[in-house]
Scaffold this motif. Sequence first.
Motif, PDB file in Angstrom:
ATOM      1  N   ILE A  50      26.342  26.830   3.337  1.00  0.00           N
ATOM      2  CA  ILE A  50      24.948  26.827   4.146  1.00  0.00           C
ATOM      3  C   ILE A  50      23.985  26.200   3.048  1.00  0.00           C
ATOM      4  CG2 ILE A  50      23.327  28.584   3.906  1.00  0.00           C
ATOM      5  CD1 ILE A  50      24.759  30.286   4.320  1.00  0.00           C
ATOM      6  N   LEU A  51      23.278  24.952   3.202  1.00  0.00           N
ATOM      7  CA  LEU A  51      22.029  23.710   2.699  1.00  0.00           C
ATOM      8  C   LEU A  51      20.965  25.141   1.934  1.00  0.00           C
ATOM      9  CD1 LEU A  51      22.924  21.075   3.686  1.00  0.00           C
ATOM     10  CD2 LEU A  51      23.815  22.030   1.815  1.00  0.00           C
ATOM     11  N   GLY A  52      20.900  25.456   1.480  1.00  0.00           N
ATOM     12  CA  GLY A  52      19.471  26.746   1.106  1.00  0.00           C
ATOM     13  C   GLY A  52      18.457  26.789   0.267  1.00  0.00           C
ATOM     14  N   GLY A  53      17.546  28.038  -0.044  1.00  0.00           N
ATOM     15  CA  GLY A  53      16.485  27.563  -0.475  1.00  0.00           C
ATOM     16  C   GLY A  53      15.133  28.097   0.207  1.00  0.00           C
ATOM     17  N   THR A  54      15.217  29.009   1.882  1.00  0.00           N
ATOM     18  CA  THR A  54      14.926  29.198   2.506  1.00  0.00           C
ATOM     19  C   THR A  54      15.020  30.645   2.440  1.00  0.00           C
ATOM     20  OG1 THR A  54      15.701  29.089   4.208  1.00  0.00           O
ATOM     21  CG2 THR A  54      14.159  26.660   3.367  1.00  0.00           C
ATOM     22  N   GLY A  55      13.606  31.625   3.078  1.00  0.00           N
ATOM     23  CA  GLY A  55      14.293  33.464   3.251  1.00  0.00           C
ATOM     24  C   GLY A  55      15.551  32.769   4.932  1.00  0.00           C
ATOM     25  N   GLU A  56      15.293  32.413   5.220  1.00  0.00           N
ATOM     26  CA  GLU A  56      16.427  32.213   6.321  1.00  0.00           C
ATOM     27  C   GLU A  56      17.495  31.759   5.695  1.00  0.00           C
ATOM     28  OE1 GLU A  56      12.354  31.015   8.234  1.00  0.00           O
ATOM     29  OE2 GLU A  56      13.776  30.347   6.931  1.00  0.00           O
ATOM     30  N   ALA A  57      18.023  30.744   4.992  1.00  0.00           N
ATOM     31  CA  ALA A  57      19.346  30.905   4.139  1.00  0.00           C
ATOM     32  C   ALA A  57      20.374  32.058   3.485  1.00  0.00           C
ATOM     33  CB  ALA A  57      19.107  29.506   3.756  1.00  0.00           C
ATOM     34  N   ARG A  58      18.562  32.328   3.253  1.00  0.00           N
ATOM     35  CA  ARG A  58      19.349  33.361   2.008  1.00  0.00           C
ATOM     36  C   ARG A  58      19.811  35.562   3.414  1.00  0.00           C
ATOM     37  NH1 ARG A  58      15.117  32.952  -0.902  1.00  0.00           N
ATOM     38  NH2 ARG A  58      13.381  33.873   0.405  1.00  0.00           N
ATOM     39  N   ALA A  59      19.181  35.425   3.934  1.00  0.00           N
ATOM     40  CA  ALA A  59      19.031  36.196   5.746  1.00  0.00           C
ATOM     41  C   ALA A  59      20.442  36.114   6.037  1.00  0.00           C
ATOM     42  CB  ALA A  59      17.900  35.787   6.406  1.00  0.00           C
ATOM     43  N   LEU A  60      20.737  34.161   6.068  1.00  0.00           N
ATOM     44  CA  LEU A  60      21.697  33.856   6.855  1.00  0.00           C
ATOM     45  C   LEU A  60      23.026  34.304   5.980  1.00  0.00           C
ATOM     46  CD1 LEU A  60      23.471  32.740   9.068  1.00  0.00           C
ATOM     47  CD2 LEU A  60      22.992  30.449   7.646  1.00  0.00           C
ATOM     48  N   ALA A  61      23.040  33.908   4.870  1.00  0.00           N
ATOM     49  CA  ALA A  61      24.373  34.246   3.916  1.00  0.00           C
ATOM     50  C   ALA A  61      24.214  35.753   3.957  1.00  0.00           C
ATOM     51  CB  ALA A  61      24.346  33.973   2.705  1.00  0.00           C
ATOM     52  N   ALA A  62      23.417  37.042   3.734  1.00  0.00           N
ATOM     53  CA  ALA A  62      23.464  37.571   3.237  1.00  0.00           C
ATOM     54  C   ALA A  62      24.596  39.050   4.864  1.00  0.00           C
ATOM     55  CB  ALA A  62      22.559  39.246   3.642  1.00  0.00           C
TER      56      ALA A  62
END
Length: 247
Positions: A6-18
Amino acid sequence: MARILILGGTGEARALAAALTDVPGVDTVSSLAGRVRDPRMPVGDVRIGGFGGADGLDEWLRAHPVDAIVDATHPFAAQITSNAADAAHRRGIPHVVLRRPEWSARPGERWHRAADLVDAAALLPDLGTRVFLTIGRQGVDAFAGLNALWFLIRAIDPPDVATPPQSTLLLARGPFAVADEITLMREHRIDVLVTKNSGGGQTDAKLDAARTLGVPVLMIRRPPLPSATATVDDVAGAVEWIASVTR
């Protein structure tokens, strides 16, 4: 076990990891660029720092094989999005971009649209003299030559580039309340808001405040995605896509 980058740094990325912690047979590693000093961390494995372009990401993927890549970076992180699409194509790895929907102008809002930061700086002097600049810390130098305008610059971390000579820096992280945004804009006598079309609900209160106060908005368009890029617009769509490519 399917491994998802997951290339992240956004709220969506954190929600996806969760969300993926509850999916059997799926493991994740989230990658953060490291541009924010105190980032909000996702659950699961995390790596911090750039890859060194498409070639560097390709080498990382060679050493750390994954079964799929979800690009959930900021809508304006055009370079990593391009690099991810390139590296995924080289390695033959399924790849999708998770992008929240754009904001759209609503009745009562006065939007002016700019193609990019340089275009925004050229248009701005005709729209106001007291500017609420909410583009983050990167790219602030595009406005550094506008000596006749005053800027309230809001960012999570201080800019490390040139800033306009007449400016005040406000360090803050959303979400923001509409009432607070109205108070802030009134206190600083803001007559034009400059923002990127990031979408989402973390920072959209400023748009409600601008509409309430009759302040025009200079909206910067998103950069285009690489051609033939698959996209989803929410976490549920990303979970479904992962299931489809890892069964």
